[in-house]
Design a protein around this motif. Structure first.
Motif, PDB file in Angstrom:
ATOM      1  N   PHE A   1      19.693  10.377  -9.929  1.00 30.11           N
ATOM      2  CA  PHE A   1      18.404  10.941 -10.328  1.00 30.11           C
ATOM      3  C   PHE A   1      17.476  11.044  -9.118  1.00 30.11           C
ATOM      4  N   GLN A   2      17.458   9.975  -8.308  1.00 29.61           N
ATOM      5  CA  GLN A   2      16.557   9.959  -7.144  1.00 29.61           C
ATOM      6  C   GLN A   2      16.969  11.019  -6.125  1.00 29.61           C
ATOM      7  N   ARG A   3      18.271  11.110  -5.886  1.00 29.10           N
ATOM      8  CA  ARG A   3      18.745  12.096  -4.894  1.00 29.10           C
ATOM      9  C   ARG A   3      18.469  13.520  -5.376  1.00 29.10           C
TER      10      ARG A   3
ATOM     11  N   GLY B   1       0.830  -1.206   0.000  1.00 26.88           N
ATOM     12  CA  GLY B   1       0.000   0.000   0.000  1.00 26.88           C
ATOM     13  C   GLY B   1       0.859   1.249   0.000  1.00 26.88           C
ATOM     14  N   LYS B   2       2.187   1.092  -0.112  1.00 23.78           N
ATOM     15  CA  LYS B   2       3.072   2.261  -0.025  1.00 23.78           C
ATOM     16  C   LYS B   2       2.920   3.199  -1.229  1.00 23.78           C
ATOM     17  N   GLY B   3       2.661   2.602  -2.395  1.00 21.16           N
ATOM     18  CA  GLY B   3       2.550   3.421  -3.617  1.00 21.16           C
ATOM     19  C   GLY B   3       1.353   4.344  -3.560  1.00 21.16           C
TER      20      GLY B   3
ATOM     21  N   ILE C   1      17.112 -10.553  -0.202  1.00 27.40           N
ATOM     22  CA  ILE C   1      18.503 -11.009  -0.289  1.00 27.40           C
ATOM     23  C   ILE C   1      19.373  -9.850  -0.785  1.00 27.40           C
ATOM     24  N   ARG C   2      18.878  -9.185  -1.825  1.00 25.48           N
ATOM     25  CA  ARG C   2      19.680  -8.108  -2.419  1.00 25.48           C
ATOM     26  C   ARG C   2      19.798  -6.906  -1.493  1.00 25.48           C
ATOM     27  N   LEU C   3      18.642  -6.518  -0.941  1.00 25.74           N
ATOM     28  CA  LEU C   3      18.666  -5.271  -0.169  1.00 25.74           C
ATOM     29  C   LEU C   3      19.092  -5.493   1.271  1.00 25.74           C
ATOM     30  N   ASN C   4      19.183  -6.757   1.664  1.00 24.58           N
ATOM     31  CA  ASN C   4      19.453  -7.173   3.048  1.00 24.58           C
ATOM     32  C   ASN C   4      18.990  -6.135   4.075  1.00 24.58           C
TER      33      ASN C   4
ATOM     34  N   LEU D   1      11.484   3.387 -11.984  1.00 20.35           N
ATOM     35  CA  LEU D   1      12.796   3.562 -12.639  1.00 20.35           C
ATOM     36  C   LEU D   1      13.386   2.189 -12.973  1.00 20.35           C
ATOM     37  N   TYR D   2      13.289   1.268 -11.986  1.00 16.51           N
ATOM     38  CA  TYR D   2      13.784  -0.099 -12.216  1.00 16.51           C
ATOM     39  C   TYR D   2      12.931  -0.797 -13.276  1.00 16.51           C
ATOM     40  N   ARG D   3      11.628  -0.491 -13.258  1.00 12.41           N
ATOM     41  CA  ARG D   3      10.741  -1.078 -14.261  1.00 12.41           C
ATOM     42  C   ARG D   3      11.070  -0.553 -15.662  1.00 12.41           C
TER      43      ARG D   3
ATOM     44  N   LEU E   1       4.009   0.165 -17.297  1.00 12.00           N
ATOM     45  CA  LEU E   1       5.055  -0.609 -16.609  1.00 12.00           C
ATOM     46  C   LEU E   1       4.517  -1.581 -15.581  1.00 12.00           C
ATOM     47  N   ARG E   2       3.208  -1.465 -15.288  1.00 17.13           N
ATOM     48  CA  ARG E   2       2.678  -2.219 -14.157  1.00 17.13           C
ATOM     49  C   ARG E   2       2.143  -3.589 -14.557  1.00 17.13           C
ATOM     50  N   ASN E   3       3.042  -4.446 -14.965  1.00 19.16           N
ATOM     51  CA  ASN E   3       2.619  -5.839 -15.127  1.00 19.16           C
ATOM     52  C   ASN E   3       3.711  -6.739 -14.550  1.00 19.16           C
TER      53      ASN E   3
ATOM     54  N   GLU F   1       8.512 -15.460  -3.713  1.00 19.85           N
ATOM     55  CA  GLU F   1       9.757 -15.493  -4.482  1.00 19.85           C
ATOM     56  C   GLU F   1      10.343 -14.085  -4.621  1.00 19.85           C
ATOM     57  N   ARG F   2       9.449 -13.114  -4.944  1.00 19.42           N
ATOM     58  CA  ARG F   2       9.882 -11.726  -5.125  1.00 19.42           C
ATOM     59  C   ARG F   2      10.410 -11.148  -3.815  1.00 19.42           C
ATOM     60  N   ASP F   3       9.693 -11.427  -2.721  1.00 21.28           N
ATOM     61  CA  ASP F   3      10.117 -10.936  -1.400  1.00 21.28           C
ATOM     62  C   ASP F   3      11.515 -11.455  -1.079  1.00 21.28           C
TER      63      ASP F   3
ATOM     64  N   GLY G   1       9.795   3.475  -2.369  1.00 18.29           N
ATOM     65  CA  GLY G   1      10.670   2.440  -2.922  1.00 18.29           C
ATOM     66  C   GLY G   1      11.031   1.410  -1.887  1.00 18.29           C
ATOM     67  N   ARG G   2      12.280   0.970  -1.936  1.00 22.77           N
ATOM     68  CA  ARG G   2      12.737  -0.068  -1.010  1.00 22.77           C
ATOM     69  C   ARG G   2      13.872   0.413  -0.109  1.00 22.77           C
ATOM     70  N   ASP G   3      14.615   1.400  -0.603  1.00 22.83           N
ATOM     71  CA  ASP G   3      15.830   1.825   0.109  1.00 22.83           C
ATOM     72  C   ASP G   3      15.895   3.343   0.230  1.00 22.83           C
ATOM     73  N   ILE G   4      14.731   3.980   0.231  1.00 21.10           N
ATOM     74  CA  ILE G   4      14.731   5.453   0.232  1.00 21.10           C
ATOM     75  C   ILE G   4      15.227   5.992   1.583  1.00 21.10           C
ATOM     76  N   GLY G   5      14.646   5.482   2.659  1.00 16.90           N
ATOM     77  CA  GLY G   5      15.034   5.992   3.977  1.00 16.90           C
ATOM     78  C   GLY G   5      16.418   5.543   4.417  1.00 16.90           C
TER      79      GLY G   5
HETATM   80  O1   DC Z   1       7.803  -1.187  -6.213  1.00 13.05           O
HETATM   81  P1   DC Z   1       7.838  -1.942  -7.536  1.00 13.05           P
HETATM   82  O2   DC Z   1       7.104  -3.256  -7.512  1.00 13.05           O
HETATM   83  O3   DC Z   1       7.409  -1.086  -8.687  1.00 13.05           O
HETATM   84  O4   DC Z   1       9.393  -2.284  -7.765  1.00 13.05           O
HETATM   85  C1   DC Z   1       9.837  -3.116  -8.806  1.00 13.05           C
HETATM   86  C2   DC Z   1      11.113  -3.798  -8.360  1.00 13.05           C
HETATM   87  O5   DC Z   1      12.159  -2.835  -8.264  1.00 13.05           O
HETATM   88  C3   DC Z   1      11.011  -4.494  -7.005  1.00 13.05           C
HETATM   89  O6   DC Z   1      11.117  -5.905  -7.144  1.00 13.05           O
HETATM   90  C4   DC Z   1      12.156  -4.010  -6.196  1.00 13.05           C
HETATM   91  C5   DC Z   1      12.893  -3.025  -7.071  1.00 13.05           C
HETATM   92  N1   DC Z   1      13.083  -1.730  -6.398  1.00 13.05           N
HETATM   93  C6   DC Z   1      14.257  -1.549  -5.719  1.00 13.05           C
HETATM   94  O7   DC Z   1      15.087  -2.467  -5.657  1.00 13.05           O
HETATM   95  N2   DC Z   1      14.513  -0.359  -5.119  1.00 13.05           N
HETATM   96  C7   DC Z   1      13.614   0.629  -5.181  1.00 13.05           C
HETATM   97  N3   DC Z   1      13.885   1.804  -4.587  1.00 13.05           N
HETATM   98  C8   DC Z   1      12.390   0.442  -5.846  1.00 13.05           C
HETATM   99  C9   DC Z   1      12.145  -0.774  -6.448  1.00 13.05           C
END
Ligand code: DC
Length: 216
Positions: free
Chosen positions: A106-108, A18-20, A179-182, A40-42, A81-83, A172-174, A122-126
């Motif tokens: 770009f984000q900064r 629900g963050k979006g 793993i990547r963002l630890n 952006l990643y999409r 992009l939303r699929n 799977e996505r979680d 996003g995932r790593d904004i804060g």
């Molecule tokens: O929030 P989203 O589903 O549109 O993000 C798509 C993918 O991009 C998601 O699997 C994680 C990655 N992502 C990221 O790694 N860092 C972000 N700041 C935003 C998204």
């Protein structure tokens, strides 16, 4: 706050938490600029798919992201992009450190150049992009609830979706994202955690709005 006028709000959390919608609504409500950083990643993912680039072709993906990073300020229709195909590829390309670096500036700059305020989700904004954000939210919900919401969303768009399949894909996505963002995917010590599992979107908005107003 970063200065007397401006406020930066970081909103992180897993898929379908629900963050979006919260980020978009808060930005509209307060008149702040809004950036959906997942888009952006999409966009990188879409370019890779269009050019038939495979997940293991890291050099090619890096070139795509470097080229794209020069054009990210151009207006773009994010609805394309939303699929799930693009979402999955986005989750894969986001694992490549160089891709993340190519999108960082770009984000900064987006947060820095906003006049009145900026909301980034996003995932790593804060934790990585705006560790100095004035207010940080971590929006979460149980995986079952998130899968239920995603299933209903897909069905409302006329896409056939089975909740058990959506749930398995979300696990799977979680896993891949965590793993990547630890430690970056976890709530930062100074963020407001909102578990939306049993909340309506309006209740989430009211809770976040109160936190922002109390802070001002
Ligand atoms: O929030 P989203 O589903 O549109 O993000 C798509 C993918 O991009 C998601 O699997 C994680 C990655 N992502 C990221 O790694 N860092 C972000 N700041 C935003 C998204």
């Amino acid at each position: 706050m970063t200065d007397t006028q401006k406020i930066v709000i970081a909103i992180d959390g897993p898929a379908a938490s629900g963050k979006g919608s919260l980020a978009r609504t808060l930005a509209a409500q307060f008149g702040y600029d809004f950036l959906d950083t997942g888009a952006l990643y999409r966009r990188v993912a879409l370019k890779c798919i269009e050019n038939d680039i495979k997940p293991e072709e890291i050099d090619k993906i890096t070139t795509v992201s470097a080229d794209l990073s020069q054009n990210l300020h151009e207006k773009y229709d994010d609805s394309t992009l939303r699929n799930d195909k693009i979402g999955d590829m986005a989750s894969i390309v986001a694992q490549i450190p160089q891709i993340r670096r190519n999108l960082d500036d770009f984000q900064r700059n987006f947060a820095k150049s906003a006049k009145k305020g900026a909301v980034l989700d996003g995932r790593d904004i804060g934790t990585v992009i705006c560790p100095e954000a004035d207010i940080k939210f971590f929006i979460t919900a149980s995986i079952e609830k998130r899968a239920e919401r995603r299933t209903l969303e897909l069905q409302s768009r006329g896409i056939e979706a089975k909740q058990s399949t959506v749930l398995a894909e979300m696990r799977e996505r979680d896993l891949r994202d965590s793993i990547r963002l630890n430690e970056h995917l976890k709530p930062d010590h100074d963020c407001h955690v909102i578990d939306t599992s049993d909340m309506t979107p309006q209740e989430v908005l009211d809770t976040a709005t109160k936190i922002i107003k109390d802070r001002s």
